[in-house]
Design a protein around this motif. Structure first.
Motif, mmCIF file in Angstrom:
data_model
loop_
_atom_site.group_PDB
_atom_site.id
_atom_site.type_symbol
_atom_site.label_atom_id
_atom_site.label_comp_id
_atom_site.label_asym_id
_atom_site.label_seq_id
_atom_site.Cartn_x
_atom_site.Cartn_y
_atom_site.Cartn_z
ATOM 1 N N ALA A 173 0.806 -1.369 -0.522
ATOM 2 C CA ALA A 173 0.046 -0.161 -0.159
ATOM 3 C C ALA A 173 1.143 1.174 0.332
ATOM 4 N N PRO A 174 0.568 2.958 -0.413
ATOM 5 C CA PRO A 174 0.765 3.750 0.117
ATOM 6 C C PRO A 174 1.916 4.149 1.634
ATOM 7 N N GLY A 175 2.925 4.076 1.367
ATOM 8 C CA GLY A 175 3.318 4.426 2.727
ATOM 9 C C GLY A 175 3.692 3.306 3.814
ATOM 10 N N ALA A 176 3.910 1.460 2.837
ATOM 11 C CA ALA A 176 4.350 0.233 3.250
ATOM 12 C C ALA A 176 5.658 0.398 3.354
ATOM 13 N N GLY A 177 6.493 1.631 2.173
ATOM 14 C CA GLY A 177 7.659 1.084 2.406
ATOM 15 C C GLY A 177 8.679 0.846 1.047
ATOM 16 N N LYS A 178 7.757 0.513 0.380
ATOM 17 C CA LYS A 178 8.249 -0.276 -0.756
ATOM 18 C C LYS A 178 9.793 0.990 -0.923
ATOM 19 N N GLY A 179 9.576 2.282 -1.843
ATOM 20 C CA GLY A 179 10.747 3.219 -2.322
ATOM 21 C C GLY A 179 11.688 2.672 -0.936
ATOM 22 N N THR A 180 11.990 3.414 0.382
ATOM 23 C CA THR A 180 12.592 2.848 1.774
ATOM 24 C C THR A 180 13.782 1.748 0.838
ATOM 25 N N HIS A 181 12.700 0.647 0.497
ATOM 26 C CA HIS A 181 13.612 -1.232 1.102
ATOM 27 C C HIS A 181 13.688 -1.125 -0.394
ATOM 28 N N ALA A 182 13.652 -0.117 -1.810
ATOM 29 C CA ALA A 182 13.950 -0.974 -3.320
ATOM 30 C C ALA A 182 15.167 -0.105 -3.019
ATOM 31 N N LYS A 183 15.575 0.978 -2.492
ATOM 32 C CA LYS A 183 17.180 1.966 -2.370
ATOM 33 C C LYS A 183 17.727 0.511 -2.096
ATOM 34 N N GLY A 184 17.872 -0.425 -0.307
ATOM 35 C CA GLY A 184 18.243 -1.377 0.112
ATOM 36 C C GLY A 184 18.405 -1.639 -0.807
ATOM 37 N N ILE A 185 17.650 -2.431 -1.546
ATOM 38 C CA ILE A 185 17.991 -3.861 -3.261
ATOM 39 C C ILE A 185 18.860 -2.802 -4.247
ATOM 40 N N ASP B 198 0.801 14.926 -1.648
ATOM 41 C CA ASP B 198 -0.376 13.482 -1.798
ATOM 42 C C ASP B 198 -0.444 12.870 -0.472
ATOM 43 N N ASP B 199 0.349 13.930 0.367
ATOM 44 C CA ASP B 199 0.194 13.038 1.891
ATOM 45 C C ASP B 199 -0.601 13.395 3.056
ATOM 46 N N ASP B 200 -1.015 14.533 2.153
ATOM 47 C CA ASP B 200 -2.871 15.319 3.404
ATOM 48 C C ASP B 200 -3.148 14.159 3.926
ATOM 49 N N PRO B 201 -3.634 13.404 4.983
ATOM 50 C CA PRO B 201 -4.695 12.861 5.326
ATOM 51 C C PRO B 201 -6.029 12.192 4.720
ATOM 52 N N GLU B 202 -6.640 13.181 3.960
ATOM 53 C CA GLU B 202 -8.050 12.463 3.135
ATOM 54 C C GLU B 202 -7.487 12.318 2.188
ATOM 55 N N THR B 203 -5.941 12.906 1.631
ATOM 56 C CA THR B 203 -5.708 12.005 0.191
ATOM 57 C C THR B 203 -5.177 10.579 0.364
ATOM 58 N N VAL B 204 -4.631 10.900 1.239
ATOM 59 C CA VAL B 204 -3.747 8.955 1.940
ATOM 60 C C VAL B 204 -4.974 8.164 2.366
ATOM 61 N N LYS B 205 -5.936 8.746 2.784
ATOM 62 C CA LYS B 205 -7.144 7.288 2.385
ATOM 63 C C LYS B 205 -7.576 7.372 1.269
ATOM 64 N N LYS B 206 -8.068 8.313 0.589
ATOM 65 C CA LYS B 206 -8.253 7.739 -0.843
ATOM 66 C C LYS B 206 -7.327 6.827 -1.513
ATOM 67 N N ARG B 207 -5.847 7.468 -1.476
ATOM 68 C CA ARG B 207 -5.096 6.360 -1.938
ATOM 69 C C ARG B 207 -5.072 5.013 -1.494
ATOM 70 N N LEU B 208 -5.631 4.652 -0.261
ATOM 71 C CA LEU B 208 -5.389 3.682 0.334
ATOM 72 C C LEU B 208 -6.627 3.213 -0.132
ATOM 73 N N ASP B 209 -7.794 3.473 -0.315
ATOM 74 C CA ASP B 209 -9.257 3.069 -0.881
ATOM 75 C C ASP B 209 -8.759 2.403 -2.708
ATOM 76 N N VAL B 210 -8.290 3.296 -3.150
ATOM 77 C CA VAL B 210 -7.911 2.616 -3.997
ATOM 78 C C VAL B 210 -7.065 1.972 -4.650
ATOM 79 N N TYR B 211 -6.277 1.824 -4.266
ATOM 80 C CA TYR B 211 -4.994 0.241 -3.193
ATOM 81 C C TYR B 211 -6.015 -1.029 -3.133
ATOM 82 N N HIS B 212 -7.082 -0.633 -2.365
ATOM 83 C CA HIS B 212 -7.296 -1.733 -2.033
ATOM 84 C C HIS B 212 -8.853 -2.271 -3.305
ATOM 85 N N GLU B 213 -8.834 -1.699 -3.713
ATOM 86 C CA GLU B 213 -10.133 -2.274 -5.457
ATOM 87 C C GLU B 213 -8.751 -2.184 -6.624
ATOM 88 N N GLN B 214 -7.773 -1.436 -6.678
ATOM 89 C CA GLN B 214 -7.247 -1.820 -7.864
ATOM 90 C C GLN B 214 -6.153 -2.397 -7.536
#
Ligand code: AP5
Ligand code: MG
Length: 213
Positions: free
Chosen positions: A8-20, A162-178
Motif C-alpha cells: 500500500a502507499p507508505g508501506a516502504g516500497k521506495g525506502t526498501h527498493a533503495k536498499g536492494i 498527496d500525503d495529507d490525511p484525506e488524500t492518503v485515505k483516498k489512495r488507500l481505497d484506490v489501493y484496495h480496489e485496484q
C-alpha cells in the motif's frame, strides 16, 4: 533479478527498493518518482499526471505501461530491475508479463510489504521528502541529521503533496480496489513473498535479504 515491490502507499516500497539497489546493483524504477520529476519539469506527461496524483487517483494505464516497458528495455536494466509502484492494476501487470514474455523472461520476486491502513495513516504523517533530490525521510524512523534539511543535497524537506490525511485515505481505497488484486495475480505465478512492514527499517531489510539471498 527482476523484482516488483508491492504494498500500500507508505508501506516502504521506495525506502526498501533503495536498499536492494545498493546490495544488488540493479536500477530501481519508481513510476511515482518519474511522474513527480515530470511535474517538476512541467512536461506534457507531468501536466497529464498531476490532477490524478493530487486527487489520490491512479494515472490512466495508457500513460504508464509504455513508459515502463520502454524503461526496462534500457541497457542498465539488462541484468534486472526493481519496479516500485508498477504494476498497480491488472491491465498493467498483464502488459508487463507480455513484455517480459516477448523477451523470454519473467518476474523473479513480487515482494509484498504488508501493513494495516491504521499503521500506514499514522506513519505517513511523519514522512518528509527532499524538494531537491526526492530523498525520503521520517521524522521519527529515518530522521535527517539536521531537522528539515536533506543529508544528501542540503535541500528543504517537505510533506509530499498527496500525503495529507484525506488524500492518503483516498489512495488507500484506490489501493484496495485496484492494486491489492495483484497479490493473487503474483501468488498464482509462484513469485509472491510476503513481508511484515511493521518490523522497522532493519527488520524489513533483513527479511528482504533472506528472500533474495
Ligand atoms: P507513488 O509515488 O508510487 O506512491 P505510493 O504507492 O502511494 O507509495 P509511497 O511512495 O507513498 O510509499 P512507499 O511505499 O514508497 O513508502 P516510503 O518508502 O516512502 O505514487 C504516487 C502517485 O503516482 C499515485 O497515487 C498515482 O497517482 C501515481 N502513480 C504512480 N505509479 C502509478 C502506476 N503504476 N499507475 C498509475 N498511477 C501511478 O515510506 C513511507 C514512510 O515510512 C517514509 O517516511 C519512510 O521513511 C518510512 N518507512 C519506510 N519503511 C519503513 C520501515 N520498515 N519502518 C519504519 N519506517 C519506514
Ligand atoms: Mg514511494
Amino acid at each position: 533479478m527482476k523484482i516488483i515491490m508491492l504494498g500500500a502507499p507508505g508501506a516502504g516500497k521506495g525506502t526498501h527498493a533503495k536498499g536492494i539497489v545498493e546490495a544488488y546493483k540493479i536500477p530501481a524504477i519508481s513510476t511515482g518518482d518519474i511522474f513527480r520529476q515530470n511535474i517538476k519539469e512541467g512536461t506534457e506527461l507531468g501536466k497529464k499526471a498531476k490532477s490524478y496524483m493530487d486527487a489520490g487517483d491512479l494515472v490512466p494505464d495508457d500513460l504508464v505501461c509504455d513508459l515502463v516497458v520502454d524503461r526496462i528495455g534500457k541497457d542498465d536494466a539488462k541484468d534486472g530491475f526493481i519496479l516500485d509502484g508498477f504494476p498497480r492494476t491488472i491491465p498493467q501487470a498483464e502488459a508487463l508479463t507480455k513484455a517480459l514474455e516477448a523477451k523470454g523472461t519473467a518476474i523473479d520476486y513480487a515482494l509484498d510489504i504488508e501493513m494495516s491502513d491504521d499503521a500506514i495513516i499514522e506513519r505517513m504523517g511523519g514522512r518528509r521528502v527532499c524538494a531537491g533530490c526526492g530523498a525520503t525521510y521520517h521524522v521519527v524512523n529515518v530522521p535527517p541529521k539536521k531537522e528539515g534539511i536533506c543529508d544528501k543535497c542540503g535541500g528543504n524537506l517537505e510533506l509530499r503533496k498527496d500525503d495529507d490525511p484525506e488524500t492518503v485515505k483516498k489512495r488507500l481505497d484506490v489501493y484496495h480496489e485496484q492494486t491489492a488484486p495483484l497479490i493473487d495475480y503474483y501468488k498464482k505465478q509462484g513469485v509472491l513473498r510476503e513481508i511484515d512492514g511493521t518490523l522497522g527499517i532493519e527488520g524489513v531489510s533483513k527479511a528482504i535479504k533472506e528472500i533474495l539471498g
